[in-house]
Design an enzyme around this catalytic site. Sequence first.
Site, PDB file in Angstrom:
ATOM      1  CG  ASP A 290      -2.205   0.854   0.911  1.00 52.23           C
ATOM      2  OD1 ASP A 290      -2.142   1.717   0.009  1.00 52.23           O
ATOM      3  OD2 ASP A 290      -3.232   0.679   1.586  1.00 52.23           O
TER       4      ASP A 290
HETATM    5  C1  NOJ Z   1      -4.056   3.915   0.119  1.00 53.02           C
HETATM    6  C2  NOJ Z   1      -5.238   3.027   0.268  1.00 53.02           C
HETATM    7  O1  NOJ Z   1      -5.153   2.319   1.486  1.00 53.02           O
HETATM    8  C3  NOJ Z   1      -5.427   2.038  -0.858  1.00 53.02           C
HETATM    9  O2  NOJ Z   1      -6.680   1.440  -0.715  1.00 53.02           O
HETATM   10  C4  NOJ Z   1      -5.282   2.695  -2.188  1.00 53.02           C
HETATM   11  O3  NOJ Z   1      -5.492   1.767  -3.215  1.00 53.02           O
HETATM   12  C5  NOJ Z   1      -3.899   3.304  -2.286  1.00 53.02           C
HETATM   13  N1  NOJ Z   1      -3.701   4.284  -1.231  1.00 53.02           N
HETATM   14  C6  NOJ Z   1      -3.629   3.954  -3.634  1.00 53.02           C
HETATM   15  O4  NOJ Z   1      -4.373   5.106  -3.771  1.00 53.02           O
END
Ligand code: NOJ
Length: 732
Positions: A290
């Site tokens: 993430d």
């Molecule tokens: C953080 C989030 O937790 C995740 O769900 C998302 O896909 C990513 N950022 C990318 O934006």
Amino acid sequence: MKELTDKQKAKIDELLEKMTLEEKIGQMNQISPSIVGGFDVSFEELIEMMTDGRISKEEFEHMMEGATQDFHDDVNRAGGLGSVLVSDPKVINKLQKIAVEETRLGIPLIIGFDVIHGFRTVFPIALAEAGTFEPELFEKTGRIAAKESRASGIAWHFAPMIDISRDARWGRISEGPGEDPYLASVFAKARVRGLQNDDENPENYVAACLKHYVAYGACESGRDYNTTGMAKSMLHNIYLSPFKAAVSEGAATVMAAFNDLNGVPCTVNSYTLRNILKESYGFDGFVVSDANAIRECIVHGIAEDEKDAAIKAVSAGMDMDMGTWIYHNELKEAVESGKLDISYIDEAVHRILSIKMRLGLFEKPYVTDEQMHRYDQLPEEHLSQALEVAEKSIVLLKNDDVLPLKKTAKISLTGALADMPEEVLGSWSLSGRASDCVTIYQGLKNKGADVSYYPCCGPEDSINEAEVKAAISEGDIIVAVVGELVSMSGEASSRADITLPGRQRELLKMLVDSGKPVVAVLMNGRPLALSWEDKHIPAILECWHLGIQMGNAVANVLFGDVNPSGKLTCTFPAMTGQCPMYYNSPRTGRPGSKSKFTSRYLDAPLEPLYPFGYGLSYTSFEYLDMDIKEKDDCLNVSVVLKNTGKRDGSEVVQLYMHDVSASIVRPVKELKGFSKEYLKAGEERKVTITLPKNQMGFYDDNAVYHLEDGKFIIYIGTNSKECLEQEIIINF
Ligand code: NOJ
């Protein structure tokens, strides 16, 4: 997605042979464009300053006017990028051109984006959509989202989000299919099929990304990014279930969660990434971290520095770094100094190239002008799909003969949320356009309703008493649209108090005190604690954030042109202090009761306000003659369902079971199947749901699956509380 052909496999091997270490590491590097401007502080700090109020949104926007985006073309040209997180098709073509035509090996980028519940056609948030209990819909809406985004050059969705969440305080409960592992697994599989398996036109494929792996929804006290801890039995029985199901459906990628699980951040967790996902489930796609998560391993305190974090992540099975540049900066030295074996890198790159190949990116990296503009106007077919799923997601929570409204009713519509276009979209709808959004006010007008609008109060506003007065004196009936702003659920939006925010309850009270009938229409991204509302308001319609067709869908249900059939995918506690609250809780030795020394609160009811699976209709259903027929490998559980009311309608028949005595404590009930039935008024039908016997077991604390002989109770009914039941002894 098509499997790799022998020719494609050979091409991947050939590329791997030719690639330098830097080029290999480049494939593992995903970036977002950097924001560059003449700021005195970093962009990240600017965002923080806006969030904590040191600068206003207007000041921030003013500063951003002079900012530009840096897409790191030079790094791209040198083969240093594998993926970019971006959505503008023109930019995507430009970046692809560099990757394909100007790098040594011409490997295309995989463009990833957060497309969670629709791209241009924004559908209901998943928490709502799952409540339709219609896997065909989950698949269809996924397919539309894939088509639309692929036409913009986005070949990878950071979806489906399939975190089981049992805690309504957690803002991200809105993004997933709710609290139940069976429903979440059905949802996850259907979404993967929708996103990845358009056999008619492979150009419409995207790669799905299962997230957030794993147990992110179990963050302690519902506070986002918080720690999680649980026994392996709980992990496998509950939180891993939808991931396992979706991997078996062929999901192409997985995103690791931010949280630590039993002390090891999921980003570097070799038990979950390597042992379970890649080895036990046989997952052959790639894993992405993430955003910023590899760096956060230092903050978690389990990596000394960036190099250590990179080595730990790659060794655990983390194939791609989202956004930190740490792989880019650290992995070369780590391999050359012998701290990291090159085989880890080769494995990751092989996985990444395989998915790029299966997506057809090598053959067709660009999108045409026609594609880019294909969805400037949304096709009728997409709009009607958005309307259908929005209508079916609405849950009738309470109705004391107020709904449906008479077509001639003089309606006073109140609540600022009733006419804020972007607020219908829900969290994570980055590509939705306000111009496509139908508000509830607009929806009522589209129906030709006799409606006057008085905003009165929104989730963050004071009450406009003059408007309240006018609303009360003018209408025969008051429709009050209340709930949460989109920004109150989703990431980083946990709430410690899940009652209606701001002064909205006061508004409702003023309206109710007038003596006029009031209908509460809720717009929210999580279960709310609605005891007061349930006690005082005669009709309550849970409408969530339903996407671009929200207003039309709500109007159709209010007037009875559509009979509500949605069911709750998550328990609604009576009060916040009951969180986490969920229907499938493990049996305690002292189940809550009126007696003192039982599992209960002194100052809260034992039960939730509305249980999982709950949802009323404008008609009524009766369940009769439950029967179980045992076969060698399954139980066929049947019931006669009767529409006893005056309207046609749909009902979700739900099958639950309970394992009465087992070697570990089992949940009081577990959903094991469902069937959605449409019955004309007065019609009755025998409904049979099959429960495969191999689904009646559980994982123990060594992650070993058991089917244990003995007594089971089988339940069939309208929600997780109101069921017919029968005992049965099973010898597997
Ligand atoms: C953080 C989030 O937790 C995740 O769900 C998302 O896909 C990513 N950022 C990318 O934006």
